[in-house]
Design a protein around this motif. Sequence first.
Motif, mmCIF file in Angstrom:
data_model
loop_
_atom_site.group_PDB
_atom_site.id
_atom_site.type_symbol
_atom_site.label_atom_id
_atom_site.label_comp_id
_atom_site.label_asym_id
_atom_site.label_seq_id
_atom_site.Cartn_x
_atom_site.Cartn_y
_atom_site.Cartn_z
ATOM 1 N N ILE A 52 0.802 -1.225 0.000
ATOM 2 C CA ILE A 52 0.000 0.000 0.000
ATOM 3 C C ILE A 52 0.838 1.281 0.000
ATOM 4 C CG2 ILE A 52 -1.898 -1.164 1.165
ATOM 5 C CD1 ILE A 52 -1.105 0.156 3.751
ATOM 6 N N LEU A 53 2.048 1.262 0.542
ATOM 7 C CA LEU A 53 2.782 2.520 0.713
ATOM 8 C C LEU A 53 3.082 3.243 -0.605
ATOM 9 C CD1 LEU A 53 5.280 1.903 3.660
ATOM 10 C CD2 LEU A 53 3.167 3.241 3.647
ATOM 11 N N PRO A 54 3.595 2.573 -1.650
ATOM 12 C CA PRO A 54 3.855 3.322 -2.883
ATOM 13 C C PRO A 54 2.597 3.933 -3.482
ATOM 14 C CG PRO A 54 5.025 1.224 -2.897
ATOM 15 C CD PRO A 54 4.062 1.175 -1.746
ATOM 16 N N ILE A 55 1.495 3.167 -3.473
ATOM 17 C CA ILE A 55 0.242 3.673 -4.058
ATOM 18 C C ILE A 55 -0.382 4.742 -3.164
ATOM 19 C CG2 ILE A 55 -2.052 3.012 -4.866
ATOM 20 C CD1 ILE A 55 -0.915 0.212 -5.401
ATOM 21 N N ALA A 56 -0.353 4.523 -1.847
ATOM 22 C CA ALA A 56 -0.896 5.518 -0.922
ATOM 23 C C ALA A 56 -0.100 6.816 -1.001
ATOM 24 C CB ALA A 56 -0.876 4.979 0.505
ATOM 25 N N GLY A 57 1.216 6.700 -1.128
ATOM 26 C CA GLY A 57 2.041 7.903 -1.269
ATOM 27 C C GLY A 57 1.682 8.668 -2.529
ATOM 28 N N LEU A 58 1.431 7.938 -3.610
ATOM 29 C CA LEU A 58 1.057 8.576 -4.871
ATOM 30 C C LEU A 58 -0.286 9.292 -4.749
ATOM 31 C CD1 LEU A 58 2.128 8.762 -7.821
ATOM 32 C CD2 LEU A 58 0.673 6.810 -8.346
ATOM 33 N N SER A 59 -1.188 8.733 -3.942
ATOM 34 C CA SER A 59 -2.536 9.306 -3.789
ATOM 35 C C SER A 59 -2.568 10.494 -2.832
ATOM 36 C CB SER A 59 -3.504 8.231 -3.280
ATOM 37 O OG SER A 59 -3.563 7.137 -4.159
ATOM 38 N N LEU A 60 -1.792 10.423 -1.751
ATOM 39 C CA LEU A 60 -1.889 11.419 -0.693
ATOM 40 C C LEU A 60 -0.828 12.512 -0.766
ATOM 41 C CD1 LEU A 60 -3.735 9.153 0.447
ATOM 42 C CD2 LEU A 60 -2.835 9.688 2.707
ATOM 43 N N ALA A 61 0.232 12.291 -1.499
ATOM 44 C CA ALA A 61 1.331 13.264 -1.524
ATOM 45 C C ALA A 61 0.860 14.594 -2.086
ATOM 46 C CB ALA A 61 2.494 12.732 -2.348
ATOM 47 N N PRO A 62 1.268 15.702 -1.470
ATOM 48 C CA PRO A 62 0.878 17.010 -1.983
ATOM 49 C C PRO A 62 1.503 17.326 -3.338
ATOM 50 C CG PRO A 62 2.477 17.234 -0.211
ATOM 51 C CD PRO A 62 2.078 15.790 -0.242
ATOM 52 N N ASP A 63 2.585 16.617 -3.648
ATOM 53 C CA ASP A 63 3.277 16.802 -4.921
ATOM 54 C C ASP A 63 3.833 15.455 -5.356
ATOM 55 O OD1 ASP A 63 6.077 17.459 -6.422
ATOM 56 O OD2 ASP A 63 4.585 19.012 -6.848
ATOM 57 N N GLY A 64 3.891 15.206 -6.657
ATOM 58 C CA GLY A 64 4.373 13.922 -7.154
ATOM 59 C C GLY A 64 5.774 13.586 -6.707
ATOM 60 N N ALA A 65 6.587 14.619 -6.444
ATOM 61 C CA ALA A 65 7.963 14.383 -6.023
ATOM 62 C C ALA A 65 8.042 13.710 -4.655
ATOM 63 C CB ALA A 65 8.734 15.705 -5.993
ATOM 64 N N TRP A 66 6.953 13.823 -3.860
ATOM 65 C CA TRP A 66 6.929 13.249 -2.519
ATOM 66 C C TRP A 66 6.277 11.874 -2.478
ATOM 67 C CZ3 TRP A 66 9.646 15.843 1.051
ATOM 68 C CH2 TRP A 66 9.869 17.204 0.844
ATOM 69 N N ALA A 67 5.913 11.328 -3.613
ATOM 70 C CA ALA A 67 5.118 10.094 -3.640
ATOM 71 C C ALA A 67 5.821 8.910 -2.987
ATOM 72 C CB ALA A 67 4.754 9.748 -5.086
ATOM 73 N N THR A 68 7.141 8.842 -3.127
ATOM 74 C CA THR A 68 7.862 7.691 -2.570
ATOM 75 C C THR A 68 8.346 7.928 -1.139
ATOM 76 O OG1 THR A 68 9.944 8.477 -3.564
ATOM 77 C CG2 THR A 68 8.639 6.897 -4.845
ATOM 78 N N LEU A 69 7.993 9.078 -0.544
ATOM 79 C CA LEU A 69 8.469 9.378 0.813
ATOM 80 C C LEU A 69 7.971 8.366 1.852
ATOM 81 C CD1 LEU A 69 10.079 11.198 2.670
ATOM 82 C CD2 LEU A 69 8.067 12.683 2.889
ATOM 83 N N PRO A 70 6.685 7.959 1.862
ATOM 84 C CA PRO A 70 6.270 6.953 2.853
ATOM 85 C C PRO A 70 7.035 5.637 2.704
ATOM 86 C CG PRO A 70 4.358 8.037 1.901
ATOM 87 C CD PRO A 70 5.535 8.464 1.086
ATOM 88 N N TYR A 71 7.250 5.217 1.467
ATOM 89 C CA TYR A 71 8.012 3.997 1.211
ATOM 90 C C TYR A 71 9.442 4.145 1.735
ATOM 91 C CZ TYR A 71 10.056 0.195 -1.622
ATOM 92 O OH TYR A 71 10.719 -0.936 -2.048
ATOM 93 N N ALA A 72 10.047 5.317 1.482
ATOM 94 C CA ALA A 72 11.400 5.568 1.981
ATOM 95 C C ALA A 72 11.422 5.647 3.501
ATOM 96 C CB ALA A 72 11.946 6.861 1.373
ATOM 97 N N ALA A 73 10.358 6.211 4.096
ATOM 98 C CA ALA A 73 10.291 6.325 5.557
ATOM 99 C C ALA A 73 10.281 4.946 6.205
ATOM 100 C CB ALA A 73 9.046 7.111 5.971
ATOM 101 N N PHE A 74 9.650 3.983 5.560
ATOM 102 C CA PHE A 74 9.634 2.608 6.084
ATOM 103 C C PHE A 74 11.060 2.090 6.238
ATOM 104 C CE2 PHE A 74 9.758 -1.960 5.400
ATOM 105 C CZ PHE A 74 8.800 -2.433 6.279
ATOM 106 N N TYR A 75 11.871 2.260 5.214
ATOM 107 C CA TYR A 75 13.245 1.755 5.270
ATOM 108 C C TYR A 75 14.134 2.640 6.141
ATOM 109 C CZ TYR A 75 12.123 -1.850 1.950
ATOM 110 O OH TYR A 75 11.569 -2.954 1.355
ATOM 111 N N ALA A 76 13.779 3.917 6.267
ATOM 112 C CA ALA A 76 14.523 4.769 7.197
ATOM 113 C C ALA A 76 14.333 4.269 8.626
ATOM 114 C CB ALA A 76 14.051 6.219 7.067
#
Length: 371
Positions: A52-76
């Motif tokens: 869900i994280l990549p798709i949820a990030g794409l849906s909720l991100a205020p800008d497309g550049a932030w779409a992978t941030l939740p996915y990256a936060a998981f690994y952080a």
Amino acid sequence: MSTSSAIPRAGRLDCLCEPIGAAGGTPDHGGTALLAAAFALSVLSQVFTLTILPIAGLSLAPDGAWATLPYAAFYAGAALASLPASLLLDSFGRRAAFSLGAGLGVAGGLLTAWSLLQWQFTGLVLGALWLGIASGFSLFYRHAAAPLGAKGTGPVLLVFGAATAAGLLAPSLAGLAESLAVPHAMVGMAVAAALAHVASLGITALLPHRRARRIRTEASPLQGWQRILWPTLLAALAWFAMTALMGATPIAMVGCGLGEAVSGAIAWHVIAMYAPSLALAGIPKRIRPLWIALGGGILLSAAAAVFLLAATTGAFTLSAALLGIGWSLVTMGTTLWIHEEGEPSRWLLGLHDGMLLGCALLGAMAAGLVR
């Protein structure tokens, strides 16, 4: 009970109990079973989360550049947890350390579900971070299993391979969870991720409260770092490739109109990640861990090539499966490699996992470029 004949010194850890499985070299099968079950549940949560994280990030991100941030936060979160998880096993024992990780996973899953309901991107990132911390703790199950089999590698491979069940069950459980949460997309899987950690928490509570560590004789906790250098570098490259491609795969599939097939591709990826460990349990001992790891590297290269050409569900699934098998062989090969000469210090194990997860974070951040 045994004690060191030397006079204890300040700052030195002495073990007052025999390590589990050390007595007579007899493996502790009960401990292995508990670790395997808890690890499988943790991986089940990861399947839901990483679906869900990549798709949820794409849906909720205020800008497309932030779409992978939740996915990256998981690994952080996973990277941040690696060294503390290693040291907490010494300080508080396996039961307390793994229970702490599972508890954070419960909180992270519930926060992720709330964020999806409220369309809160910040909450999604924080929930992903907590779920990542739980993942960082659970990755250490494979190291915790190493002393259980005396000199054998079976417990490590069995604990890792037990997560195959997560891949087999994930599609059906994901469909059930989503049907119960209609019309709120992805909320069901987020709640299921939290419940998987609840079950893992119940199992870790059954682990013996024991800090099973050998007497430390090395002058420095980082002594012998050379033995983990090459295994760490090779595994780190594999983790970078895995997270970069798997972060890009769901988004690429949605872009190709294959959004409904994402959970299936992820499930095959997870099966491929852990099933090889069960097969490795029966390989001849003359096959060195280095060759296992190098074989995995070849498969990772093949997975990348297939992904770049993929446009159908079958092609994306094949890429994900090859990626999972390659990652599994590299991770298990390097794990056995660093344990080949005995168990390294907790500092070295923590640094090893920290490097792997750090490169996984870099791969997650690069996922937006790959797609």
